[in-house]
Scaffold this motif. Structure first.
Motif, PDB file in Angstrom:
ATOM      1  N   TYR A  33      41.915  57.555  44.680  1.00  0.00           N
ATOM      2  CA  TYR A  33      40.508  57.494  44.286  1.00  0.00           C
ATOM      3  C   TYR A  33      39.735  57.062  45.535  1.00  0.00           C
ATOM      4  N   VAL A  34      38.854  57.908  46.009  1.00  0.00           N
ATOM      5  CA  VAL A  34      38.088  57.625  47.229  1.00  0.00           C
ATOM      6  C   VAL A  34      36.603  57.605  46.886  1.00  0.00           C
ATOM      7  N   THR A  35      35.895  56.553  47.290  1.00  0.00           N
ATOM      8  CA  THR A  35      34.451  56.467  47.087  1.00  0.00           C
ATOM      9  C   THR A  35      33.750  56.586  48.437  1.00  0.00           C
ATOM     10  N   ILE A  36      32.655  57.333  48.460  1.00  0.00           N
ATOM     11  CA  ILE A  36      31.892  57.574  49.687  1.00  0.00           C
ATOM     12  C   ILE A  36      30.428  57.339  49.380  1.00  0.00           C
ATOM     13  N   GLY A  37      29.742  56.586  50.228  1.00  0.00           N
ATOM     14  CA  GLY A  37      28.316  56.362  50.031  1.00  0.00           C
ATOM     15  C   GLY A  37      28.040  55.058  49.321  1.00  0.00           C
TER      16      GLY A  37
END
Length: 428
Positions: free
Chosen positions: A154-158
């Protein structure tokens, strides 16, 4: 003895079953063993979820009305127009579809973000303080039984907000790995070779391991076990053969140019690379849509930096075949009011807004729902998609049983969606 032990011994003395004290009221199953009950056969490997945080005005972006602040542009879906801020994305809409009837009851940012992140309204989630983001649930369903070295699922960006990146009772293995700098998303994973010799690095690791082992002997807590696992995961991540998927600098210059030089464009390019690596959930949060004032100028600014990247992402997903194994979702926590006052602002409007949806088993070029002449409400309730139904539909498409059950950290059964949630089968 504590209360639980006292009750256990008392009831055992009466000849009753100790199953009453199981942490799971449905038997001996725990989260690791329940994965089979939530995973469905699916060709989908990844979900790219783009969250337009703050409440993106639908009448100024994807649902043209006489009171829109921008002009209409034709899309690649026959007969469908959107607005100028999505002029490049409009050319790629044939590969996905649009829902113009997303809605909820939540006009508060926190409440709406909870609903969008979990499929549960705040009042429904009160008994589950450890509820995970639905992205963590998808990551868990895809990776729980995969026995391999650690790599983010799970990758979060921003931007961060609401439940973004929160894995709740699923634990740290499924929490969001956050990318704050898209140019150097893994800058802290590389040890300072040159500054420190490799043997010195190894001695430091041995010293940390020794101290952790000694501490764990004295304080055998869940937290110390988690900390040990985090160090192991970091080492496995650093040595992963797949780590280059985070390096957008490896893309050809002409490819990077198509996505644009803004952080949003680079985030879309990174999302494409992570989807090619089959990372289960990639979450991009783009803020600034809380346009109570300066609505037109703010949307112009954001989408000038974003439209190119979304269009390039959709084009590449479609042309490379990744769209068959990747879900694409773009939505917001609510829409904005159709009326614009003297301050050129639109207020919170959860009664209706627009969502882009496609990939995997979803149909291509569909249009679901229609709003009234001002964009105030859906015209046909049967074609309306409540946020809980959107989450349930995403689960189904991603290969997760929307009616699945997990056990939370308090031993309570947790339904992935509420009993009110319905999968909208017409989109498949």
């Amino acid at each position: 003895m504590d209360r639980k032990e006292f009750l256990k011994k008392s009831i055992l003395s009466l000849g009753l079953s100790p199953v009453l004290f199981s942490t799971n009221p449905f038997g001996s199953l725990h989260a690791e063993e329940e994965e089979e009950s939530i995973a469905l056969p699916s060709k989908v490997k990844s979900v790219i979820f783009i969250e337009m945080m703050g409440g993106m005005s639908h009448v100024d972006t994807l649902d043209p009305k006489p009171n829109s602040a921008f002009g209409k542009v034709n899309s690649s879906i026959s007969g469908l127009s959107v607005l100028e801020p999505f002029s490049l994305t409009a050319k790629q809409l044939h590969s996905i579809g649009i829902v113009r009837s997303t809605w909820s009851e939540e006009g508060d940012h926190g409440f709406a973000q909870m609903l969008l992140g979990t499929g549960y309204r705040m009042t429904e989630a009160m008994g589950f303080p450890d509820i995970p983001h639905f992205g963590a649930v998808i990551a868990y369903a895809k990776k729980a039984k995969v026995k391999s070295s650690y790599f983010p699922s799970y990758v979060t960006i921003g931007g961060r907000g609401g439940k973004n990146g929160n894995s709740g009772f699923l634990g740290i293995d499924y929490s969001g790995y956050h990318v704050g700098n898209v140019d150097e998303p893994i800058q802290h994973l590389n040890p300072s070779y040159g500054k420190f010799a490799e043997d010195r690095i190894l001695r430091r690791k041995d010293l940390v391991s020794f101290m952790n082992e000694e501490f764990s002997k004295t304080y055998p807590t869940k937290e110390s076990k988690h900390w040990k696992n985090m160090l192991v995961a970091a080492e496995e991540f650093r040595n992963s053969k797949n780590i280059d998927s985070f390096r957008i600098s490896l893309e050809e210059e002409k490819t990077r140019a198509r996505y644009g030089t803004t952080w949003q464009g680079k985030a879309m390019l990174l999302a494409k690379r992570l989807a090619a690596q089959e990372v289960p959930f990639i979450h991009i949060s783009i803020g600034g849509f809380d346009t109570h004032t300066g609505n037109k100028a703010q949307i112009t600014k954001i989408m000038k930096e974003t439209d190119m990247g979304i269009a390039a992402l959709l084009e590449d997903l479609n042309n490379t075949g990744l769209m068959k194994q990747t879900l694409f979702v773009l939505t917001s926590e609510f829409g904005r009011t159709p009326d614009v006052g003297s301050r050129d602002g639109r207020d919170h409007h959860p009664k209706v807004w627009s969502t882009l949806l496609g990939g995997g088993p979803f149909a291509k070029g569909f249009v679901l729902g229609e709003t009234d002449e001002t964009g105030s409400k859906p015209l046909n309730p049967k074609e309306s998609l409540h946020v809980r139904d959107l989450i349930a539909t995403i689960y189904q498409a991603a290969g997760v049983n929307p009616e699945g059950v997990l056990t939370n950290s308090f031993g309570r059964p947790f339904l992935l969606t509420t009993k009110k949630a319905k999968v909208y089968e017409g989109l498949f």
